[in-house]
Enzyme design. Structure first.
Site, PDB file in Angstrom:
ATOM      1  N   LYS A 269       0.836  -1.184   0.040  1.00  0.00           N
ATOM      2  CA  LYS A 269       0.096   0.035   0.048  1.00  0.00           C
ATOM      3  C   LYS A 269       0.974   1.283  -0.020  1.00  0.00           C
ATOM      4  O   LYS A 269       1.782   1.288   0.990  1.00  0.00           O
ATOM      5  CB  LYS A 269      -0.823   0.049   1.119  1.00  0.00           C
ATOM      6  CG  LYS A 269      -1.696   1.233   1.522  1.00  0.00           C
ATOM      7  CD  LYS A 269      -2.743   1.318   2.686  1.00  0.00           C
ATOM      8  CE  LYS A 269      -3.107   2.563   3.040  1.00  0.00           C
ATOM      9  NZ  LYS A 269      -4.372   2.596   4.255  1.00  0.00           N
ATOM     10  N   ASP A 274      -2.815  10.244   3.676  1.00  0.00           N
ATOM     11  CA  ASP A 274      -4.135   9.716   3.667  1.00  0.00           C
ATOM     12  C   ASP A 274      -5.042  10.792   4.379  1.00  0.00           C
ATOM     13  O   ASP A 274      -4.963  10.689   5.807  1.00  0.00           O
ATOM     14  CB  ASP A 274      -4.339   8.441   4.160  1.00  0.00           C
ATOM     15  CG  ASP A 274      -5.740   7.836   4.580  1.00  0.00           C
ATOM     16  OD1 ASP A 274      -6.582   8.411   4.046  1.00  0.00           O
ATOM     17  OD2 ASP A 274      -5.953   6.622   5.408  1.00  0.00           O
ATOM     18  N   LYS A 281     -10.520  12.730   7.610  1.00  0.00           N
ATOM     19  CA  LYS A 281     -10.228  12.452   9.121  1.00  0.00           C
ATOM     20  C   LYS A 281     -10.083  13.714   9.854  1.00  0.00           C
ATOM     21  O   LYS A 281     -10.069  14.725   9.470  1.00  0.00           O
ATOM     22  CB  LYS A 281      -8.525  11.824   9.043  1.00  0.00           C
ATOM     23  CG  LYS A 281      -8.624  10.629   8.435  1.00  0.00           C
ATOM     24  CD  LYS A 281      -6.955  10.028   8.566  1.00  0.00           C
ATOM     25  CE  LYS A 281      -6.941   8.658   7.808  1.00  0.00           C
ATOM     26  NZ  LYS A 281      -7.639   7.605   8.602  1.00  0.00           N
ATOM     27  N   ASP A 292       1.321   6.608   5.344  1.00  0.00           N
ATOM     28  CA  ASP A 292       0.578   5.412   5.110  1.00  0.00           C
ATOM     29  C   ASP A 292       0.986   4.698   3.578  1.00  0.00           C
ATOM     30  O   ASP A 292       0.375   3.766   3.056  1.00  0.00           O
ATOM     31  CB  ASP A 292      -0.876   6.186   4.603  1.00  0.00           C
ATOM     32  CG  ASP A 292      -1.912   5.216   4.854  1.00  0.00           C
ATOM     33  OD1 ASP A 292      -2.099   4.121   5.484  1.00  0.00           O
ATOM     34  OD2 ASP A 292      -3.042   5.605   4.469  1.00  0.00           O
ATOM     35  N   ASP A 351     -12.362   6.880   3.428  1.00  0.00           N
ATOM     36  CA  ASP A 351     -11.244   6.535   4.161  1.00  0.00           C
ATOM     37  C   ASP A 351     -10.674   5.008   4.338  1.00  0.00           C
ATOM     38  O   ASP A 351      -9.471   4.694   4.428  1.00  0.00           O
ATOM     39  CB  ASP A 351     -11.385   7.074   5.709  1.00  0.00           C
ATOM     40  CG  ASP A 351     -10.082   7.239   6.473  1.00  0.00           C
ATOM     41  OD1 ASP A 351      -9.175   7.400   5.694  1.00  0.00           O
ATOM     42  OD2 ASP A 351     -10.209   7.570   7.683  1.00  0.00           O
ATOM     43  N   GLU A 353      -9.348   3.152   1.968  1.00  0.00           N
ATOM     44  CA  GLU A 353      -8.714   3.598   0.569  1.00  0.00           C
ATOM     45  C   GLU A 353      -7.702   2.577   0.384  1.00  0.00           C
ATOM     46  O   GLU A 353      -7.540   1.975  -0.870  1.00  0.00           O
ATOM     47  CB  GLU A 353      -8.219   4.743   0.337  1.00  0.00           C
ATOM     48  CG  GLU A 353      -6.813   5.147   0.741  1.00  0.00           C
ATOM     49  CD  GLU A 353      -6.645   5.169   2.391  1.00  0.00           C
ATOM     50  OE1 GLU A 353      -7.565   5.211   3.172  1.00  0.00           O
ATOM     51  OE2 GLU A 353      -5.551   4.911   2.956  1.00  0.00           O
ATOM     52  N   ARG A 355      -7.555  -0.694   0.981  1.00  0.00           N
ATOM     53  CA  ARG A 355      -8.115  -1.730   0.561  1.00  0.00           C
ATOM     54  C   ARG A 355      -8.575  -1.761  -0.854  1.00  0.00           C
ATOM     55  O   ARG A 355      -8.236  -2.685  -1.598  1.00  0.00           O
ATOM     56  CB  ARG A 355      -9.232  -2.685   1.519  1.00  0.00           C
ATOM     57  CG  ARG A 355     -10.506  -1.711   1.367  1.00  0.00           C
ATOM     58  CD  ARG A 355     -11.232  -1.839   2.514  1.00  0.00           C
ATOM     59  NE  ARG A 355     -10.915  -1.236   3.830  1.00  0.00           N
ATOM     60  CZ  ARG A 355     -11.384  -1.518   4.932  1.00  0.00           C
ATOM     61  NH1 ARG A 355     -12.459  -2.059   5.204  1.00  0.00           N
ATOM     62  NH2 ARG A 355     -10.816  -0.872   6.160  1.00  0.00           N
TER      63      ARG A 355
HETATM   64  N1  BES Z   1      -4.555   4.554   6.959  1.00  0.00           N
HETATM   65  C1  BES Z   1      -5.548   4.280   7.472  1.00  0.00           C
HETATM   66  C2  BES Z   1      -5.114   3.265   8.515  1.00  0.00           C
HETATM   67  C3  BES Z   1      -4.291   3.763   9.779  1.00  0.00           C
HETATM   68  C4  BES Z   1      -4.774   4.209  11.165  1.00  0.00           C
HETATM   69  C5  BES Z   1      -2.909   3.721   9.625  1.00  0.00           C
HETATM   70  C6  BES Z   1      -3.823   4.615  11.927  1.00  0.00           C
HETATM   71  C7  BES Z   1      -2.005   4.066  10.578  1.00  0.00           C
HETATM   72  C8  BES Z   1      -2.390   4.380  11.699  1.00  0.00           C
HETATM   73  C9  BES Z   1      -6.680   3.697   6.721  1.00  0.00           C
HETATM   74  O1  BES Z   1      -6.618   4.007   5.394  1.00  0.00           O
HETATM   75  C10 BES Z   1      -7.993   3.959   7.384  1.00  0.00           C
HETATM   76  O2  BES Z   1      -8.229   5.099   7.366  1.00  0.00           O
HETATM   77  N2  BES Z   1      -8.522   2.925   7.924  1.00  0.00           N
HETATM   78  C11 BES Z   1      -9.746   3.190   8.350  1.00  0.00           C
HETATM   79  C12 BES Z   1     -10.933   2.291   7.812  1.00  0.00           C
HETATM   80  C13 BES Z   1     -12.368   2.666   8.021  1.00  0.00           C
HETATM   81  C14 BES Z   1     -12.710   3.998   7.502  1.00  0.00           C
HETATM   82  C15 BES Z   1     -13.227   1.428   7.712  1.00  0.00           C
HETATM   83  C16 BES Z   1      -9.857   3.258   9.959  1.00  0.00           C
HETATM   84  O3  BES Z   1      -8.992   2.389  10.466  1.00  0.00           O
HETATM   85  O4  BES Z   1     -10.326   4.044  10.591  1.00  0.00           O
HETATM   86 ZN    ZN Z   2      -4.851   4.772   4.625  1.00  0.00          ZN
HETATM   87 MN    MN Z   3      -7.639   5.712   5.237  1.00  0.00          MN
END
Ligand code: BES
Ligand code: ZN
Ligand code: MN
Length: 503
Positions: A269, A274, A281, A292, A351, A353, A355
Site C-alpha cells: 500500500k 491519507d 479524518k 501510509d 477513508d 482506501e 483496501r
Molecule cells: N491509513 C488508515 C489506517 C491507519 C490508522 C494507519 C492509523 C495508521 C494508523 C486507513 O486508510 C484508514 O483510514 N482506515 C480506516 C478504515 C475505516 C474507514 C473502515 C480506519 O481504520 O479507521
Molecule cells: Zn490509509
Molecule cells: Mn484511510
C-alpha cells in the site's frame, strides 16, 4: 556501516569500545521480590570477565534488559572503553534480545560521538545467528529521522566488528547478508520518513527506479493512463481525487536458474498521504498519515535486499501509490466502482482506501503470474486497537503459507500475531447494491478489511500484514529511534529466501 568479523579474543582487540552482554543467571522465574541477580558477562574470555567483575558484584547493576554501564580504561583489556549491556534473564535470552541489545549499544555509543566499536558475540547464541542479530540490530539502532533539523548531529557508527568463534568465512557471509538486510530496512525507513510534499507517488516511483537500476532489477513505473487502461477501477477511484498523479510501481526479480514456480508477489500500500478523502479524518494526528505508504516502501526495500542477496526465487514487487484527497474530483460515499477483477464495490467510506488500491494490486499480481502473495499495509486503526504497537497483524487464507511465513517471521525477530478470516465476517461487507462494500463498520475492522482483500487474492495462497500499529514507533526505545520502524522487511526477505531450492 562497515562490518568486520574477528575470531581473536575480545580482550586482545584494540577498539574505541568493546561491547559485552551481561546476563542474569539467577532463577528469576521463582519470582522472589528481593532476589539478588547473579550477573555474568556472556563470554568465554576470562580477561573480559575479570574486567567487569568488580562492577557486577557491586550491587549497582540490576541486569535488567537494556541497562547500560560504561567503564573507561578497563583493566586487562586492550579496548579504550567497555560498554556492558544487560540482556536480562539468561534463561529467556535469545537472538531476539541480542538484536535489540546491539541497537541499544549503537544508540548509546553514537550519542557519545563514538564511530566504531567491537561487539563480543555471546556464546549462548550459535555464532552465525548471533552475527546476524548483532549486525541487523546495529543497523536498526544507527538510524535517526531528524533530517530536517538544523541542529542534526548526524552521529553515526561507521564500523562494527563482531568477535565470534567459528568458521570466519561463513560468519563473514552471514555478516554481509545481515548488512544488506539492515541497509535495506533503513532504506525503507528513509522513504517512510519523508513527508508527503517530499514523497509524492511520482517521487516514490523515481526512488524505486533509481534503486532498481543500482541493484539490477527491472522496474516499470506507470501513471494514470496505464492504470485506467488496465481497468484498475478500485485503485483509480482513490487516485482520481488527487492533483498528484498516481504511480503503479512494478519491480521484477528473475534470477537465472530460478525455477518457473513459485513466483512470489509482494504488494504494498503506497498512500503517500491519507486525508481520508471526502470521509475526511479529524485534524488531530492527521500529520502522521504521511506514513501510509509504509507497506509500499517495505516492498521496495525488500526488493532491494532480495536483488542483492540473490536467492533463486522469482519475485515481483508491486506498489500502488497515490494520495487520498478530498476534491471536486474525489469519489464519494455511495459511489460504485468496478475493480480490475470485475468485482463491483460500493464505497461506504472513502477513508477505507488502502483496501481499494490493494484489491487491484493483488489482482494484477495474480495476472502477472504470482503463485504466492504477500501484502503489507498500514490498513486499519482497528489493528492498533486489537494488538497495540507490539505486534503486527497477520492474516492468511492458507495454513501452509502461514506456517512458512511464521517461520521466517520468527527467524527475523519481528513480532506478529495471526488474526482470523472466518466466513462469518464476509456477511459484514456484503452490499445490497454491489458485490462488496469497502467498509464493514467499526467492529472487527482489521478482520473485515482483510476479508475485503481476500476477495481479490481469491485462491492464491496469500498473507496480509496489517502494519498500521507497528510501522511507526510512537516513542523512542533504547534500541530504535522514534519514527519509521521498517517492520516486516526482514520477515519478507526471510520468507522469500525460504523458497530458494537447496543448493
Ligand atoms: N491509513 C488508515 C489506517 C491507519 C490508522 C494507519 C492509523 C495508521 C494508523 C486507513 O486508510 C484508514 O483510514 N482506515 C480506516 C478504515 C475505516 C474507514 C473502515 C480506519 O481504520 O479507521
Ligand atoms: Zn490509509
Ligand atoms: Mn484511510
Amino acid at each position: 556501516m562497515k562490518t568486520i568479523i574477528s575470531s581473536s579474543s575480545p580482550s586482545a582487540l584494540e577498539t574505541d569500545s568493546l561491547v559485552a552482554v551481561v546476563l542474569d543467571e539467577s532463577n528469576s522465574a521463582s519470582g522472589e521480590k528481593d532476589k539478588k541477580p547473579e550477573l555474568k558477562v556472556a563470554t568465554s574470555d576470562p580477561a573480559l570477565q575479570a574486567a567487569a567483575a568488580d562492577l557486577l558484584v557491586s550491587g549497582e547493576v540490576s541486569g535488567k534488559l537494556f541497562e547500560t554501564n560504561l567503564l573507561h580504561k578497563p583493566a586487562s583489556l586492550k579496548a579504550k572503553r567497555l560498554l556492558l549491556v544487560s540482556g536480562g534473564s539468561a534463561k529467556k535470552f535469545s537472538s531476539y534480545e541480542l538484536r535489540r541489545l546491539a541497537g541499544a549499544a549503537v544508540r548509546t555509543l553514537k550519542g557519545r560521538g563514538i564511530r566504531s566499536f567491537t561487539f563480543a558475540a555471546p556464546p549462548e547464541i550459535p555464532s552465525e545467528e548471533a552475527v546476524r542479530a548483532i549486525i541487523e540490530g546495529a543497523h536498526v539502532g544507527n538510524f535517526d529521522p531528524d533530517y530536517y533539523r538544523s541542529d542534526r548531529k548526524d552521529q553515526k557508527i561507521d564500523e562494527v566488528t563482531v568477535v565470534a568463534a567459528g568458521d570466519t568465512k561463513a560468519l563473514e557471509s552471514a555478516a554481509n547478508e545481515a548488512r544488506i538486510i539492515g541497509e535495506s530496512q533503513n532504506f525503507t525507513r528513509d522513504l517512510v520518513n519523508e513527508p508527503s510534499n517530499r514523497m509524492t507517488p511520482t517521487i516514490l516511483g523515481e526512488r524505486a527506479k533509481k534503486m532498481c537500476a543500482e541493484v539490477g532489477l527491472k522496474c516499470e513505473v506507470y501513471g494514470a493512463d496505464k492504470i485506467k487502461e488496465l481497468k484498475m477501477g478500485a485503485f483509480w477511484s482513490v487516485a482520481q481525487g488527487s492533483d498528484e498523479p498516481p504511480a503503479l510501481i512494478i519491480m521484477t526479480y528473475e534470477p537465472a536458474g530460478a525455477p518457473a514456480k513459485p513466483v512470489v508477489g509482494l504488494v504494498g500500500k503506497g498512500i503517500t498521504f491519507d486525508t481520508g478523502g471526502i470521509s475526511i479524518k479529524p485534524a488531530d494526528g492527521m500529520e502522521k498519515m504521511k506514513y501510509d505508504m509504509a507497506g509500499g516502501a517495505t516492498m521496495i526495500g525488500a526488493m532491494r535486499a532480495i536483488a542483492l542477496l540473490k536467492p533463486k526465487v522469482k519475485v515481483i514487487g508491486i506498489v500502488c501509490a497515490t494520495e487520498n484527497m478530498p476534491s471536486g474530483k474525489a469519489q464519494k460515499p455511495g459511489d460504485v466502482q468496478i475493480a480490475m477483477s470485475g468485482k463491483s464495490i460500493e464505497i461506504i467510506n472513502t477513508d477505507a482506501e488502502g483496501r481499494l488500491v490493494l484489491a487491484d494490486g493483488l489482482h494484477y499480481a495474480r495476472q502477472l503470474g504470482c503463485t504466492h502473495l504477500v501484502d503489507a499495509a498500514t490498513l486499519t486503526g482497528a489493528v492498533v486497537v486489537a494488538l497495540g504497537y507490539a505486534n503486527a497483524g497477520i492474516f492468511a487464507n492458507d495454513d501452509d503459507m502461514y506456517n512458512r511465513f511464521k517461520q521466517a517471521n520468527a527467524k527475523a525477530g519481528e513480532k506478529m500475531w495471526r488474526l482470523p478470516l472466518d466466513d462469518e465476517y464476509k456477511d459484514m461487507i456484503r452490499s445490497s447494491i454491489a458485490d462488496i462494500m469497502n467498509s464493514g463498520g467499526r467492529w472487527g475492522g482489521a478482520v473485515t478489511a482483510a476479508m475485503f482483500l481476500k476477495e481479490f487474492a481469491e485462491d492464491t495462497p496469500w498473507i496480509h500484514l496489517d502494519i498500521a500499529g507497528t510501522a511507526w514507533m510512537e516513542d523512542q526505545k533504547p534500541w530504535i529511534a522514534k519514527g519509521p520502524s521498517g517492520i516486516a522487511l526482514r520477515s519478507l526477505v526471510e520468507f522469500v529466501k525460504g523458497f530458494a531450492p537447496a543448493s
